[in-house]
Design a protein around this motif. Sequence first.
Motif, PDB file in Angstrom:
ATOM      1  N   ILE A 117      -7.556   2.171  -9.455  1.00  0.00           N
ATOM      2  CA  ILE A 117      -6.900   4.343  -9.845  1.00  0.00           C
ATOM      3  C   ILE A 117      -7.627   4.183 -11.189  1.00  0.00           C
ATOM      4  N   TYR A 118      -6.795   4.078 -11.931  1.00  0.00           N
ATOM      5  CA  TYR A 118      -6.681   3.892 -13.739  1.00  0.00           C
ATOM      6  C   TYR A 118      -8.340   3.760 -13.695  1.00  0.00           C
ATOM      7  N   ILE A 119      -9.108   3.371 -13.345  1.00  0.00           N
ATOM      8  CA  ILE A 119     -10.463   2.914 -14.078  1.00  0.00           C
ATOM      9  C   ILE A 119     -11.651   3.766 -12.792  1.00  0.00           C
ATOM     10  N   ASN A 120     -10.669   4.925 -12.009  1.00  0.00           N
ATOM     11  CA  ASN A 120     -10.875   5.839 -11.528  1.00  0.00           C
ATOM     12  C   ASN A 120     -11.928   5.266  -9.794  1.00  0.00           C
ATOM     13  N   GLN A 121     -11.710   4.319  -9.661  1.00  0.00           N
ATOM     14  CA  GLN A 121     -12.505   3.765  -8.450  1.00  0.00           C
ATOM     15  C   GLN A 121     -11.997   4.185  -7.387  1.00  0.00           C
ATOM     16  N   PHE A 122     -11.944   5.406  -7.010  1.00  0.00           N
ATOM     17  CA  PHE A 122     -10.777   5.969  -6.161  1.00  0.00           C
ATOM     18  C   PHE A 122     -11.494   5.879  -5.016  1.00  0.00           C
ATOM     19  N   LYS A 123     -12.994   5.557  -4.232  1.00  0.00           N
ATOM     20  CA  LYS A 123     -13.041   5.728  -2.828  1.00  0.00           C
ATOM     21  C   LYS A 123     -12.670   4.021  -2.663  1.00  0.00           C
ATOM     22  N   GLU A 124     -12.260   2.587  -2.979  1.00  0.00           N
ATOM     23  CA  GLU A 124     -11.871   1.533  -2.969  1.00  0.00           C
ATOM     24  C   GLU A 124     -10.614   2.061  -2.779  1.00  0.00           C
ATOM     25  N   ALA A 125      -9.687   2.199  -3.694  1.00  0.00           N
ATOM     26  CA  ALA A 125      -8.256   1.741  -3.690  1.00  0.00           C
ATOM     27  C   ALA A 125      -7.963   3.100  -2.562  1.00  0.00           C
ATOM     28  N   LEU A 126      -8.569   4.015  -2.019  1.00  0.00           N
ATOM     29  CA  LEU A 126      -8.449   4.760  -1.181  1.00  0.00           C
ATOM     30  C   LEU A 126      -8.314   4.206   0.278  1.00  0.00           C
ATOM     31  N   PHE A 127      -9.542   3.801   0.635  1.00  0.00           N
ATOM     32  CA  PHE A 127      -9.858   2.335   1.284  1.00  0.00           C
ATOM     33  C   PHE A 127      -8.293   1.686   1.219  1.00  0.00           C
ATOM     34  N   LEU A 128      -8.314   0.962   0.536  1.00  0.00           N
ATOM     35  CA  LEU A 128      -7.333  -0.032   0.381  1.00  0.00           C
ATOM     36  C   LEU A 128      -6.033   0.174   1.208  1.00  0.00           C
ATOM     37  N   LEU A 129      -5.676   1.584   0.396  1.00  0.00           N
ATOM     38  CA  LEU A 129      -3.913   2.133   0.964  1.00  0.00           C
ATOM     39  C   LEU A 129      -3.866   3.235   1.816  1.00  0.00           C
ATOM     40  N   SER A 130      -5.347   3.104   2.876  1.00  0.00           N
ATOM     41  CA  SER A 130      -5.413   3.856   4.225  1.00  0.00           C
ATOM     42  C   SER A 130      -5.186   2.631   4.640  1.00  0.00           C
ATOM     43  N   ARG A 131      -5.072   1.527   4.608  1.00  0.00           N
ATOM     44  CA  ARG A 131      -4.422   0.047   6.269  1.00  0.00           C
ATOM     45  C   ARG A 131      -3.907   0.340   6.335  1.00  0.00           C
ATOM     46  N   LYS A 132      -3.899   0.097   7.877  1.00  0.00           N
ATOM     47  CA  LYS A 132      -2.311  -0.108   8.774  1.00  0.00           C
ATOM     48  C   LYS A 132      -1.285  -0.602   8.072  1.00  0.00           C
ATOM     49  N   THR A 133      -1.391  -1.272   6.916  1.00  0.00           N
ATOM     50  CA  THR A 133      -0.584  -2.620   6.585  1.00  0.00           C
ATOM     51  C   THR A 133      -0.015  -2.169   5.688  1.00  0.00           C
ATOM     52  N   MET A 134      -0.277  -1.242   4.996  1.00  0.00           N
ATOM     53  CA  MET A 134       0.407  -0.017   3.573  1.00  0.00           C
ATOM     54  C   MET A 134       1.180   1.107   3.708  1.00  0.00           C
ATOM     55  N   GLN A 135       2.417   0.554   4.861  1.00  0.00           N
ATOM     56  CA  GLN A 135       3.105   2.003   4.966  1.00  0.00           C
ATOM     57  C   GLN A 135       3.834   3.120   4.057  1.00  0.00           C
ATOM     58  N   GLN A 136       3.527   3.922   4.294  1.00  0.00           N
ATOM     59  CA  GLN A 136       3.055   5.495   3.155  1.00  0.00           C
ATOM     60  C   GLN A 136       4.349   5.693   2.182  1.00  0.00           C
ATOM     61  N   ASP A 137       5.333   4.853   3.281  1.00  0.00           N
ATOM     62  CA  ASP A 137       6.682   5.245   1.975  1.00  0.00           C
ATOM     63  C   ASP A 137       6.760   3.878   0.893  1.00  0.00           C
ATOM     64  N   ARG A 138       5.641   2.491   1.855  1.00  0.00           N
ATOM     65  CA  ARG A 138       5.789   1.295   1.009  1.00  0.00           C
ATOM     66  C   ARG A 138       5.692   1.684  -1.078  1.00  0.00           C
ATOM     67  N   VAL A 139       6.518   1.245  -1.642  1.00  0.00           N
ATOM     68  CA  VAL A 139       7.202   1.715  -3.340  1.00  0.00           C
ATOM     69  C   VAL A 139       5.299  -0.095  -4.232  1.00  0.00           C
ATOM     70  N   LEU A 140       4.918   0.682  -4.692  1.00  0.00           N
ATOM     71  CA  LEU A 140       3.907   0.145  -4.640  1.00  0.00           C
ATOM     72  C   LEU A 140       4.118  -0.604  -6.376  1.00  0.00           C
ATOM     73  N   LEU A 141       5.141   0.191  -6.953  1.00  0.00           N
ATOM     74  CA  LEU A 141       5.017  -0.323  -8.690  1.00  0.00           C
ATOM     75  C   LEU A 141       6.604   0.504  -8.660  1.00  0.00           C
ATOM     76  N   ILE A 142       7.524   0.403  -9.727  1.00  0.00           N
ATOM     77  CA  ILE A 142       7.985   0.889 -10.413  1.00  0.00           C
ATOM     78  C   ILE A 142       8.823   0.976 -11.917  1.00  0.00           C
ATOM     79  N   THR A 143       8.028   2.128 -12.857  1.00  0.00           N
ATOM     80  CA  THR A 143       7.302   1.978 -13.835  1.00  0.00           C
ATOM     81  C   THR A 143       8.390   3.605 -13.984  1.00  0.00           C
TER      82      THR A 143
END
Length: 408
Positions: free
Chosen positions: A173-199
Amino acid sequence: MKKDQALSLLQTKPESSSVHYKSGLWYRTRGMDAAALSCFEKALSITRSGEKTADPSFDESLCWMEYGRLLRQLGRHHEAGMAFRECLARKRHIPEALAEIGLLLRRSEISDGDLRIRLTAVASEFIEDPALHVAETLWALGAFASAAELYASLSPPERYTDRNLAQYILCLIYINQFKEALFLLSRKTMQQDRVLLITARHRIRTAEAIHVCKLCLHGKNGGDIGMPALSRYEALETAKTAIALGKVEEALAILSSPTEHEYHELIYTLYKQGYRELAASRIAGMEQLPLYDRSQISLELCFIAAEIQYDEGNYETAASIFEAIYNTDPNHSASRFGAASCYLQQTKKSLMARLENTIVGSEHFLQIERYLNNITRALHILNITEWHTRWTPAQMRNHGASSAVMLH
């Protein structure tokens, strides 16, 4: 621990590496760097000589780490690098040691690509398969493109740890590769409420990262493939996520007409994510600070306004803001430490001016120097409370960032 206690321990247990190490930490927090170095060196020499220590739990690698950090602080960069290598040689504190070496390498203003090459070379001397460690280090240092390239060259994402997968997605996402990031984010293993980072006290969740990707790809009104309708709370959290992922202008598209409270939250997020100049310009454009508003975000906004004045050397202005904060909220301890630091800095500035007009070596000159030493130590003691915002190496890259978009 007081100075006499530290000296007493060193006298009663002169062959304890642990006591020397703890004393070194204490001396360092008081700004007594020479004494701290001596203690760290003694602790390490005892261990190297094979002598038995009173405390078998002594962590030699951690001592090397703190010793190296102090050396780096004192500008002894080559020696610091050697100390961090000792950590790698012992296979302990590897992420921290590599990050410290990376900071030393970046002093020469090398490109992120060269940073990756040199970190890999250093890590390969001590670690059999260093690629994952180097990728994590590049992420921590804000070299997101190089980190993403390295992650992509490794085994398939299914074999990453949860932390590595989250780092890879966020790098994309930082480097604007949104399609690849969206593909990985949309997989079933990635729950919607999962915390990716606390910053900076903000939680980046899968759902918010997906919203940011869709906005960047299709716009806010992209139909079924664009962003869904969000509640005000969801829009605010997603806008903060966009800022945390380097998408400052997109944050405004998500929350185009923020309320005063939301505006304060966005400025606060900008500052905490390292966009110091952007936050400062927006605070400077406000008619007045909400000095007497007891809401948490108003107090925090005033606090960062005071920090900005402090960093610019405007200690009187900063002190007045800090004072207003703790008069409004007596429990706001960080503002008390900030005000105390302002008073010490003002006194130090005054004494430095007097020192310039005093005969070198005179009794008055030596007296002023003693006062200055005491003030410096007092500032060190205040600094260990961490009252001032501290940014990660990645966030520090954002300090001078500018944007044509004005949050209003």
